[in-house]
Design an enzyme around this catalytic site. Structure first.
Site, short mmCIF file in Angstrom:
data_model
loop_
_atom_site.label_atom_id
_atom_site.label_comp_id
_atom_site.label_asym_id
_atom_site.label_seq_id
_atom_site.Cartn_x
_atom_site.Cartn_y
_atom_site.Cartn_z
N GLU B 85 6.37 -13.86 -47.27
CA GLU B 85 5.71 -12.65 -46.79
C GLU B 85 6.70 -11.80 -46.02
OE1 GLU B 85 2.69 -14.90 -44.28
OE2 GLU B 85 3.27 -13.29 -42.94
N CYS B 117 1.08 -17.51 -46.03
CA CYS B 117 1.93 -18.70 -45.91
C CYS B 117 1.81 -19.65 -47.10
CB CYS B 117 1.57 -19.47 -44.64
SG CYS B 117 1.87 -18.53 -43.13
N HIS B 240 -0.24 -27.51 -43.22
CA HIS B 240 0.37 -26.28 -42.72
C HIS B 240 0.38 -26.34 -41.18
CE1 HIS B 240 1.59 -22.20 -42.25
NE2 HIS B 240 0.44 -21.81 -41.70
#
Ligand SMILES: [Zn+2]
Lengths: 143, 354
Positions: B85, B117, B240
């Protein structure tokens, strides 16, 4: 030295592989290796050269600081130029990931690809080989 | 019938983390945050890219490390996926630059993926599909970010820089093989960045429960149902890592122990590397995993979605480990900087043309 600015974009593009991959031109007559690659050998004049990959690790022989940095690269001030002995060839390139006061202790360096030009945020971004102090070695690894 | 995933494995993995670190206390000092505002994040400091680094250069080094471990001829790679990103161009693929530097060009697919992400993970799943179908022999999937955060925003504590890359290919000769994968996606407004805007925004009330926890929990539950595995079947559980506490909390809610989660935690040392966050966790686990270990991987991306993977380590892992620097080698290569150097490196300083 790495100009990708107006007018030289085609030349930059033609020379991107040696800038990206650390390859030199080996003279088939006298055996010398030149980086960046050349069309003709400056020592014996031969035009019979072949592209060869260069070792990515070498010894830092010497360095100098450039405090007056032009254009986009002002944020990288001071720029440090190093003379690196790769064994088969000596190359001059920018050093990175190192502080000026750390330089006297830097012996071994390795090639990385870094940004060298931005053209003010509106042009093509130039990438090229630089050298940094080797990462702490892992046992048996290249690390 | 075997799943497509079972025909596919990871041949090489590679990490990259820049050298510079910005401690949480230094951000607090500059913006006047009291320590309780950041102590709970369980992050000590965050990695900061140098002035000559970007998501492309970090992807290149991670990719070279993955290639070194895989020992695959670059020309055999038929797809390059670059998940980020923080792409350096709005239009012009970063994947072509990476592919050219690594010697993969010209007979290959190459594209940049965007899903906050989670884009790098989408690249992994797309690679599984391409390899299992026989369309390509090997694929390279990369997650790389120099994550942006508005100066003074709470995101600034954790938004950091790093990359992870994986060479994905046939099961034969792989260091780890996929057993199953599962994706869970909805339209959720937890985090976004509009076109031509330098910094992202987060939707208050959406970032935790409705986004991160809901999607990861459903992706992992889906995977467990499909495979019949229980949390205790896994040696490692990787989630994550937007901060140091969320992955532990989501793991415990799913029935995993801290011992399963801890080895993959990189955010406490380097912050949230966005597309590289969970994937650097996978790289760190592969750095130490043993043949036979079963790994759960669950990346997450805002917007929002999560993928869950079951990955089994093979005998090949042993001789691959030492062929490139480990995640911990990069974590150990650290030099703290102050906010002024961070501002210079991150181009927060306003410099007018001379
Ligand atoms: Zn010659």
């Amino acid at each position: 030295m790495n100009g990708v600015g107006a007018g030289s974009l085609p030349r930059w593009w033609r020379n991107r592989i040696p800038r990206y991959r650390l390859v030199g031109a080996k003279c088939k007559v006298c055996g010398r290796i030149h980086y960046p690659p050349r069309e003709a050998c400056p020592y014996c004049g031969s035009r019979d050269l072949e592209i060869v990959p260069l070792p990515r690790r070498g010894k830092l022989l010497s360095y100098t600081h450039v405090f007056s940095v032009p254009g986009d690269n002002r944020l990288s001030t001071p720029i440090i130029l190093g003379l690196v002995d790769l064994g088969s060839a000596k190359v001059i390139a920018e050093l990175t990931d190192v502080l000026p006061e750390e330089l006297p202790n830097v012996k071994e360096v390795e090639a990385v690809v870094r940004k060298v030009e931005e053209q003010g945020g509106n042009g093509v971004i130039g990438y090229a080989i630089k050298f940094r102090p080797v990462l702490q070695a892992t046992p048996g690894g290249q690390g | 019938m075997t799943r497509p995933e079972e025909r596919v494995g990871i041949h090489g993995w590679g990490a990259y983390i820049p050298r510079w670190r910005l401690p949480m206390e230094e951000i607090g000092r500059v913006w006047g945050w009291p320590p309780h505002q950041f102590k709970g994040l369980n992050v000590k400091e965050k990695s900061v890219d140098g002035p000559d680094e970007d998501s492309t250069t970090m992807a290149i080094e991670a990719g070279l490390n993955a290639l070194a471990r895989a020992g695959v001829e670059p020309s055999k790679i038929g797809a390059v996926f670059f998940g980020s990103e923080s792409k350096v161009y709005a239009v012009k693929p970063s994947a072509t630059i990476v592919a050219e530097v690594l010697g993969i060009t010209p007979v290959t697919m190459a594209s940049d993926l965007e899903f906050a992400c989670r884009a790098g993970s989408e690249g992994v799943r797309a690679s599984i599909g391409l390899v299992s179908s026989g369309m390509v022999e090997y694929a390279l999937a990369i997650g790389s970010d120099t994550a942006q955060a508005e100066p003074g925003d709470v995101l600034e504590f954790t938004a950091s820089s790093g990359a992870a890359a994986f060479i994905i290919g046939p099961r034969e000769g792989a260091a780890a093989v996929f057993e199953a994968s599962y994706s869970y996606i909805t339209d959720t407004p937890d985090f976004w960045r509009r076109a031509l805007r330098p910094y992202p925004k987060h939707g208050e009330g959406f970032t935790g429960e409705p986004a991160y926890f809901h999607h990861i929990i459903n992706a992992v539950k889906g995977l467990l149902e499909e495979t019949g595995y229980k949390p205790s079947d896994f040696k490692y559980a990787i989630f994550h890592q937007p901060n140091g506490k969320f992955p532990v909390r989501v793991g415990k809610r799913l029935g995993f122990t801290y011992e399963q989660i801890e080895p993959a935690l990189v955010t406490p040392y380097i912050g949230n590397t966005y597309n590289a966050s969970a994937l650097l966790g996978l790289a760190r686990v592969l750095d130490r995993a043993e043949p036979g270990d079963l790994i759960l991987l669950a990346p997450f991306g805002s917007g929002a979605g999560s993928d869950a993977y079951a990955i089994r380590v093979t005998e090949e892992i042993v001789e691959r480990r030492d062929k490139a620097p480990t995640v911990d080698d990069y974590i150990a290569r650290r030099k703290p900087v102050d906010y002024a150097v961070y501002a210079k490196n991150r181009k927060i300083l306003v410099m007018l043309p001379r």
